[in-house]
Design a protein around this motif. Structure first.
Motif, PDB file in Angstrom:
ATOM      1  N   UNK A  33       0.665  -8.383  -1.110  1.00  0.00           N
ATOM      2  CA  UNK A  33       1.620  -7.138  -1.291  1.00  0.00           C
ATOM      3  C   UNK A  33       1.830  -7.319  -2.758  1.00  0.00           C
ATOM      4  N   UNK A  34       2.362  -8.453  -3.192  1.00  0.00           N
ATOM      5  CA  UNK A  34       2.798  -8.260  -4.808  1.00  0.00           C
ATOM      6  C   UNK A  34       1.467  -8.012  -5.695  1.00  0.00           C
ATOM      7  N   UNK A  35       0.479  -8.642  -5.460  1.00  0.00           N
ATOM      8  CA  UNK A  35      -0.675  -8.222  -6.329  1.00  0.00           C
ATOM      9  C   UNK A  35      -0.989  -6.684  -6.412  1.00  0.00           C
ATOM     10  N   UNK A  36      -0.941  -6.112  -5.285  1.00  0.00           N
ATOM     11  CA  UNK A  36      -1.062  -4.480  -4.819  1.00  0.00           C
ATOM     12  C   UNK A  36      -0.101  -3.806  -5.821  1.00  0.00           C
ATOM     13  N   UNK A  38       1.755  -5.079  -8.396  1.00  0.00           N
ATOM     14  CA  UNK A  38       1.699  -5.323  -9.668  1.00  0.00           C
ATOM     15  C   UNK A  38       0.404  -4.372 -10.196  1.00  0.00           C
ATOM     16  N   UNK A  39      -0.575  -4.372  -9.543  1.00  0.00           N
ATOM     17  CA  UNK A  39      -1.609  -3.655  -9.985  1.00  0.00           C
ATOM     18  C   UNK A  39      -1.334  -2.123  -9.862  1.00  0.00           C
ATOM     19  N   UNK A  40      -0.379  -1.562  -8.961  1.00  0.00           N
ATOM     20  CA  UNK A  40      -0.107  -0.184  -9.087  1.00  0.00           C
ATOM     21  C   UNK A  40       0.680   0.173 -10.072  1.00  0.00           C
ATOM     22  N   UNK A  41       1.555  -0.771 -10.436  1.00  0.00           N
ATOM     23  CA  UNK A  41       2.539  -0.608 -11.527  1.00  0.00           C
ATOM     24  C   UNK A  41       1.944  -0.332 -12.885  1.00  0.00           C
ATOM     25  N   UNK A  42       0.922  -1.588 -13.212  1.00  0.00           N
ATOM     26  CA  UNK A  42       0.122  -1.408 -14.425  1.00  0.00           C
ATOM     27  C   UNK A  42      -0.482  -0.160 -14.298  1.00  0.00           C
ATOM     28  N   UNK A  43      -1.354   0.304 -13.404  1.00  0.00           N
ATOM     29  CA  UNK A  43      -2.208   1.437 -13.638  1.00  0.00           C
ATOM     30  C   UNK A  43      -1.285   2.644 -13.739  1.00  0.00           C
ATOM     31  N   UNK A  44      -0.196   2.595 -13.038  1.00  0.00           N
ATOM     32  CA  UNK A  44       0.912   3.806 -13.178  1.00  0.00           C
ATOM     33  C   UNK A  44       1.340   3.961 -14.699  1.00  0.00           C
ATOM     34  N   UNK A  45       1.585   2.781 -14.927  1.00  0.00           N
ATOM     35  CA  UNK A  45       1.945   2.728 -16.654  1.00  0.00           C
ATOM     36  C   UNK A  45       0.925   3.185 -17.401  1.00  0.00           C
ATOM     37  N   UNK A  46      -0.303   2.885 -17.344  1.00  0.00           N
ATOM     38  CA  UNK A  46      -1.313   2.961 -18.400  1.00  0.00           C
ATOM     39  C   UNK A  46      -1.648   4.737 -18.165  1.00  0.00           C
ATOM     40  N   UNK A  47      -1.549   5.046 -17.151  1.00  0.00           N
ATOM     41  CA  UNK A  47      -1.720   6.426 -16.790  1.00  0.00           C
ATOM     42  C   UNK A  47      -0.547   7.389 -17.591  1.00  0.00           C
ATOM     43  N   UNK A  48       0.729   7.165 -17.065  1.00  0.00           N
ATOM     44  CA  UNK A  48       1.633   7.722 -18.061  1.00  0.00           C
ATOM     45  C   UNK A  48       1.662   7.559 -19.572  1.00  0.00           C
ATOM     46  N   UNK A  49       1.391   6.411 -20.081  1.00  0.00           N
ATOM     47  CA  UNK A  49       1.260   6.480 -21.447  1.00  0.00           C
ATOM     48  C   UNK A  49       0.102   7.230 -21.937  1.00  0.00           C
ATOM     49  N   UNK A  50      -1.049   7.484 -21.186  1.00  0.00           N
ATOM     50  CA  UNK A  50      -2.194   8.009 -21.533  1.00  0.00           C
ATOM     51  C   UNK A  50      -1.764   9.694 -21.739  1.00  0.00           C
ATOM     52  N   UNK A  51      -1.047   9.939 -20.546  1.00  0.00           N
ATOM     53  CA  UNK A  51      -0.686  11.537 -20.313  1.00  0.00           C
ATOM     54  C   UNK A  51       0.365  11.828 -21.642  1.00  0.00           C
ATOM     55  N   UNK A  52       1.292  11.045 -21.784  1.00  0.00           N
ATOM     56  CA  UNK A  52       2.248  11.401 -22.908  1.00  0.00           C
ATOM     57  C   UNK A  52       1.720  11.220 -24.201  1.00  0.00           C
TER      58      UNK A  52
END
Length: 117
Positions: A33-36, A38-52
């Motif tokens: 669950x922690x691996x999932x 962490x992966x979701x958090x990193x993907x969300x951060x990269x997506x928001x950074x790209x969008x902004x």
């Protein structure tokens, strides 16, 4: 490359979590669950950074290259003195022919819209 690493991390997290549930081992289940998470958090951060931080731009270009890959097209356009190369979905890429003049709306390497002029 980064997409493959993310996919492997998600798959590993799911396998570890399910294995922990099946053999009733809380440590394995929590690790998966922690691996999932962490992966979701990193993907969300990269997506928001790209969008902004990546602006969307409009320009007119002539298609000079069209290459079909398994899930998208790689298209190159001549825009005045520059050449833009980006990715388009299969549906959008089908409608563009080499030598055709089109109006593009792009965001980074992603082609959002293609309108024939």
């Amino acid at each position: 490359m980064l997409e493959r690493v993310g996919g492997i991390a998600v798959l590993a997290g799911l396998i570890i979590s399910v294995a922990g549930s099946v053999i009733e081992n809380q440590d394995l289940k929590i690790t998966g669950v922690l691996i999932l998470l962490i992966t979701a958090t990193v993907a969300g951060y990269r997506f928001l950074k790209f969008q902004l931080t990546t602006p969307s731009t409009d320009f007119v270009g002539i298609c000079i290259e069209r290459k079909r890959l398994s899930s998208y097209y790689v298209l190159s356009f001549r825009t005045g003195g520059e050449i833009y190369s980006g990715r388009a979905s299969l549906k959008m890429g089908e409608g563009v022919k080499i030598g055709e003049r089109v109006r593009l709306k792009v965001k980074g390497p992603v082609i959002l819209e293609i309108d024939k002029t």
